[in-house]
Scaffold this active site. Structure first.
Site, PDB file in Angstrom:
ATOM      1  N   GLY A 196      36.772  35.143  37.154  1.00  0.00           N
ATOM      2  CA  GLY A 196      35.343  35.098  36.904  1.00  0.00           C
ATOM      3  C   GLY A 196      34.707  33.836  37.452  1.00  0.00           C
ATOM      4  O   GLY A 196      35.180  33.236  38.408  1.00  0.00           O
ATOM      5  N   LEU A 222      36.995  43.390  38.248  1.00  0.00           N
ATOM      6  CA  LEU A 222      36.732  42.066  38.792  1.00  0.00           C
ATOM      7  C   LEU A 222      38.010  41.243  38.902  1.00  0.00           C
ATOM      8  O   LEU A 222      38.737  41.070  37.923  1.00  0.00           O
ATOM      9  CB  LEU A 222      35.711  41.330  37.915  1.00  0.00           C
ATOM     10  CG  LEU A 222      35.363  39.893  38.316  1.00  0.00           C
ATOM     11  CD1 LEU A 222      34.662  39.869  39.664  1.00  0.00           C
ATOM     12  CD2 LEU A 222      34.511  39.232  37.230  1.00  0.00           C
ATOM     13  N   ASP A 223      38.290  40.730  40.108  1.00  0.00           N
ATOM     14  CA  ASP A 223      39.401  39.806  40.377  1.00  0.00           C
ATOM     15  C   ASP A 223      40.739  40.362  39.914  1.00  0.00           C
ATOM     16  O   ASP A 223      41.618  39.616  39.454  1.00  0.00           O
ATOM     17  CB  ASP A 223      39.147  38.446  39.692  1.00  0.00           C
ATOM     18  CG  ASP A 223      37.915  37.746  40.236  1.00  0.00           C
ATOM     19  OD1 ASP A 223      37.569  37.989  41.410  1.00  0.00           O
ATOM     20  OD2 ASP A 223      37.302  36.965  39.486  1.00  0.00           O
ATOM     21  N   ASP A 224      40.922  41.668  40.053  1.00  0.00           N
ATOM     22  CA  ASP A 224      42.126  42.308  39.518  1.00  0.00           C
ATOM     23  C   ASP A 224      42.888  43.098  40.583  1.00  0.00           C
ATOM     24  O   ASP A 224      43.867  43.759  40.276  1.00  0.00           O
ATOM     25  CB  ASP A 224      41.743  43.242  38.358  1.00  0.00           C
ATOM     26  CG  ASP A 224      42.940  43.680  37.537  1.00  0.00           C
ATOM     27  OD1 ASP A 224      43.673  42.784  37.063  1.00  0.00           O
ATOM     28  OD2 ASP A 224      43.150  44.902  37.372  1.00  0.00           O
TER      29      ASP A 224
END
Length: 279
Positions: A196, A222-224
């Site tokens: 994040g 997100l960011d995964d």
């Protein structure tokens, strides 16, 4: 032609022999690189074979299909000699964008940047220095309209890879799903830690002794997405958030460029949330 064959399938005897015969006999080719991995936990066999051949890519794909069906393979066949088309998405910070433009200009990456897209006008002059079209798509009051305009632009440009060079916007799920494993993002943190916003401030608050950067394929979460490349560098209690961010910019540029190179050279096999990187 220099070709790369990437494949994954349930692990069983005979796969390597079948692929080798295909290259030698059907493709009349010469293997220049071959690497493989058996994931015992997933029960999968993963392989990358790079070879020279005079046969056309379409002809080879048609001939390999029966082999792939016999072993239940998911596979890709790529022409490595063809320069790739990149679209780079950026926001206000331009260090990753500038690094990619230079590397493509110098031939370090076998690709050309066909467009730079940003929600801010800051880097129009930078793109112009490399004679790359710049598209300013401000968010304004209608985020959905901006996302639709971005999707339309990507469709017209038909890039091989979309690179989020500190774009700093969360893309909608419907847009991400149109470019599966063809969008790479740089996150200014060593994921999964500090996902994040404001990761350097988070890292400073935790008193970490290393910071890093992570390049990953973009997914709806997100960011995964599956991780492609990561690096870290040591820091100390003397590094405040501003210094951490300043030192982090260098590693972000290097990690993103490395991830782009690995993708362009077709060295990545994605399976589940993981990647096998044959480098």
């Amino acid at each position: 032609m220099r070709a790369a064959l990437l494949l994954q399938c349930p692990d069983r005897p005979g796969i390597v022999a079948a692929v080798g015969r295909f290259v030698a006999e059907t493709a009349a080719g010469n293997i220049v690189e071959a690497d493989q991995h058996s994931d015992a936990i997933a029960g999968l066999f993963l392989q990358r074979v790079e070879f020279d051949t005079d046969r056309a890519l379409g002809e080879l794909a048609g001939a390999f299909t029966p082999i792939a069906e016999r072993f239940g393979m998911t596979w890709e066949l790529h022409d490595l000699a063809r320069p790739a088309r990149l679209v780079v998405l950026a926001s206000r910070e331009g260090h990753c964008l500038g690094d990619l433009l230079v590397r493509c200009h110098l031939g370090e990456l076998r690709a050309s940047v066909v467009a730079v897209v940003s929600n801010h006008p800051d880097h129009e002059a930078l793109a112009a220095r490399f004679e790359v079209p710049f598209h300013h798509l401000p968010i304004g009051d209608d985020r959905e309209a901006q996302e639709a305009e971005l999707s339309d632009l990507l469709g017209r440009m038909a890039p091989d890879l979309v690179v989020l060079a500190r774009y700093m916007r969360v893309l909608p799920e419907w847009l991400v799903e149109r470019w599966p494993n063809r969008m790479i993002n740089i996150h200014h943190s060593f994921l999964p830690s500090f996902a994040g916003a404001r990761p350097y401030a988070q890292a400073h608050d935790r008193g970490v002794k290393v910071i890093g950067a992570t390049a990953h394929y973009v997914t709806a979460v997100l960011d995964d997405g599956p991780i492609v490349a990561q690096q870290v560098l040591p820091v100390s209690h003397r590094d405040d958030p501003a210094r951490l961010a300043r030192r982090g910019r260098d590693i972000e540029s290097v990690v993103l460029a490395e991830a782009v190179r690995l993708h362009l050279e077709r060295r990545i096999v994605v399976y589940g949330r993981r990647t096998a990187v044959f480098d």
